[in-house]
Write a protein that holds these residues in place. Structure first.
Motif, mmCIF file in Angstrom:
data_model
loop_
_atom_site.group_PDB
_atom_site.id
_atom_site.type_symbol
_atom_site.label_atom_id
_atom_site.label_comp_id
_atom_site.label_asym_id
_atom_site.label_seq_id
_atom_site.Cartn_x
_atom_site.Cartn_y
_atom_site.Cartn_z
ATOM 1 N N ALA A 98 0.837 -1.207 0.000
ATOM 2 C CA ALA A 98 0.000 0.000 0.000
ATOM 3 C C ALA A 98 0.869 1.253 0.000
ATOM 4 O O ALA A 98 1.985 1.244 0.517
ATOM 5 N N PRO A 99 0.337 2.353 -0.579
ATOM 6 C CA PRO A 99 1.082 3.613 -0.481
ATOM 7 C C PRO A 99 1.101 4.090 0.967
ATOM 8 O O PRO A 99 0.259 3.688 1.773
ATOM 9 N N LEU A 100 2.050 4.959 1.267
ATOM 10 C CA LEU A 100 2.283 5.401 2.647
ATOM 11 C C LEU A 100 1.013 5.901 3.339
ATOM 12 O O LEU A 100 0.773 5.593 4.498
ATOM 13 N N GLU A 101 0.176 6.648 2.604
ATOM 14 C CA GLU A 101 -1.013 7.249 3.235
ATOM 15 C C GLU A 101 -1.932 6.193 3.834
ATOM 16 O O GLU A 101 -2.676 6.463 4.771
ATOM 17 N N GLU A 102 -1.876 4.957 3.277
ATOM 18 C CA GLU A 102 -2.808 3.936 3.751
ATOM 19 C C GLU A 102 -2.233 3.096 4.887
ATOM 20 O O GLU A 102 -2.871 2.176 5.392
ATOM 21 N N TRP A 103 -0.992 3.396 5.297
ATOM 22 C CA TRP A 103 -0.376 2.623 6.375
ATOM 23 C C TRP A 103 -0.840 3.116 7.734
ATOM 24 O O TRP A 103 -1.254 4.247 7.875
ATOM 25 N N GLY A 104 -0.698 2.236 8.719
ATOM 26 C CA GLY A 104 -0.899 2.687 10.094
ATOM 27 C C GLY A 104 -2.169 2.184 10.735
ATOM 28 O O GLY A 104 -2.392 2.368 11.916
ATOM 29 N N ALA A 105 -3.028 1.511 9.960
ATOM 30 C CA ALA A 105 -4.234 0.953 10.560
ATOM 31 C C ALA A 105 -3.832 -0.253 11.412
ATOM 32 O O ALA A 105 -2.670 -0.635 11.453
ATOM 33 N N GLY A 106 -4.780 -0.865 12.058
ATOM 34 C CA GLY A 106 -4.484 -2.005 12.936
ATOM 35 C C GLY A 106 -4.073 -3.232 12.141
ATOM 36 O O GLY A 106 -3.906 -3.186 10.928
ATOM 37 N N GLY A 107 -3.921 -4.326 12.846
ATOM 38 C CA GLY A 107 -3.616 -5.594 12.183
ATOM 39 C C GLY A 107 -2.142 -5.904 12.092
ATOM 40 O O GLY A 107 -1.756 -7.041 11.818
ATOM 41 N N LEU A 108 -1.295 -4.910 12.362
ATOM 42 C CA LEU A 108 0.148 -5.124 12.239
ATOM 43 C C LEU A 108 0.662 -6.092 13.320
ATOM 44 O O LEU A 108 1.488 -6.963 13.042
ATOM 45 N N GLY A 109 0.149 -5.943 14.545
ATOM 46 C CA GLY A 109 0.606 -6.791 15.651
ATOM 47 C C GLY A 109 0.312 -8.261 15.412
ATOM 48 O O GLY A 109 1.193 -9.121 15.552
ATOM 49 N N LEU A 110 -0.921 -8.550 15.015
ATOM 50 C CA LEU A 110 -1.321 -9.937 14.767
ATOM 51 C C LEU A 110 -0.546 -10.514 13.574
ATOM 52 O O LEU A 110 -0.103 -11.666 13.594
ATOM 53 N N PHE A 111 -0.349 -9.677 12.575
ATOM 54 C CA PHE A 111 0.421 -10.092 11.399
ATOM 55 C C PHE A 111 1.849 -10.475 11.813
ATOM 56 O O PHE A 111 2.367 -11.511 11.402
ATOM 57 N N LEU A 112 2.460 -9.636 12.652
ATOM 58 C CA LEU A 112 3.831 -9.915 13.093
ATOM 59 C C LEU A 112 3.898 -11.210 13.916
ATOM 60 O O LEU A 112 4.818 -11.998 13.762
ATOM 61 N N MET A 113 2.906 -11.405 14.789
ATOM 62 C CA MET A 113 2.878 -12.641 15.587
ATOM 63 C C MET A 113 2.887 -13.874 14.684
ATOM 64 O O MET A 113 3.600 -14.833 14.909
ATOM 65 N N ARG A 114 2.069 -13.798 13.636
ATOM 66 C CA ARG A 114 1.970 -14.946 12.722
ATOM 67 C C ARG A 114 3.256 -15.138 11.920
ATOM 68 O O ARG A 114 3.614 -16.257 11.568
ATOM 69 N N GLN A 115 3.919 -14.024 11.642
ATOM 70 C CA GLN A 115 5.196 -14.112 10.910
ATOM 71 C C GLN A 115 6.311 -14.664 11.797
ATOM 72 O O GLN A 115 7.179 -15.395 11.339
ATOM 73 N N LEU A 116 6.278 -14.274 13.071
ATOM 74 C CA LEU A 116 7.410 -14.554 13.954
ATOM 75 C C LEU A 116 7.341 -15.934 14.610
ATOM 76 O O LEU A 116 8.370 -16.517 14.936
#
Lengths: 141, 112
Positions: A98-116
């Protein structure tokens, strides 16, 4: 040396350090390497932050129960809360293109957990939410 | 606890952060960076070499500051001296596509 250990702690952001210390001790006992240990620290921090923010809707509203178990494969961490359940399938993964303006919404934490972590599974019973995560031990390079 | 120190240079602001950036401390980092923006300065180098840990709460603060700095091409938030662990997290989170990460503080400052 016991094969598992528990921690019951109030859902406060200031307790994230104690929670990290607890899982770090057990990650070390499980002989996880530095990278795997960091993955556990980060995933547990994300999970507990989400519990405080979303399940309890703020600090000091309920306890978090953690349990670490040493397995042949590595370390299993179980995290229980008694707040609002959620549907992890409805949490959208961030769009990494996504372009920068669309970054920053939720979901990053859960995504990282699944990646890590090697395994991440949620279960929800009335009044009790449980998250089980596994980090496998990798042989030294 | 976080330790945040700032320095206004000729080309940009240099901020050094040390410690653990989690849900408890991320707002503190956000406030320190927002103070610079509120003063009308949008070119910031954040030296993260002393960051022992950064959760998604910290990453979200950085994304927010980056967006504000880059608006109307008025500046940028550059990261410098990320540890291998932090770099890996930035990579996993896809943030290397939006952040410029410099090996040294001097390179980051010099790029403005």
């Amino acid at each position: 040396m016991t094969a598992d250990a528990s921690l019951k702690i109030a859902g406060l952001y200031q307790n994230l350090v104690k929670i990290t210390d607890f899982v770090t001790k057990w990650a070390r006992t499980a002989r996880l390497n530095d990278r795997a240990m960091y993955a556990v620290q980060m995933s547990v921090d994300e999970a507990c932050s989400n519990i405080i923010e979303h399940a309890y809707g703020g600090e000091g509203k309920g306890d978090i129960h953690l349990r670490c178990e040493l397995l042949d494969a590595g370390l299993r961490v179980t995290i229980v809360d008694f707040g609002r359940p959620f549907n992890p399938q409805l949490v959208e993964a961030p769009n990494l293109r996504a372009p920068l303006e669309e970054w920053g919404a939720g979901g990053l934490g859960l995504f990282l957990m699944r990646q890590l972590m090697d395994e991440v599974s949620f279960s929800f019973k009335p009044g009790r939410n449980e998250l089980v995560m596994l980090k496998k031990r990798t042989p030294p390079a | 606890m976080l330790e945040i120190t700032g320095q206004e240079l000729r080309r940009c602001d240099l901020v050094k952060v040390r410690g653990r950036v989690d849900s408890d401390t991320a707002p503190e980092l956000g406030r320190a960076l927002h103070d610079i923006i509120k003063a009308g300065r949008f070119k910031i180098v954040l030296n993260v070499s002393g960051v022992s840990f950064m959760s998604s709460a910290g990453l979200r603060q950085l994304i927010d500051i980056l967006k504000t700095c880059k608006r109307w091409n008025r500046g940028n938030l550059l990261l410098a001296e990320a540890s291998p662990k932090l770099y890996e997290v930035l990579e996993l989170a896809g943030l290397l596509s939006i952040f410029s990460v410099y090996k040294t503080e001097a390179e980051a400052v010099g790029s403005f």
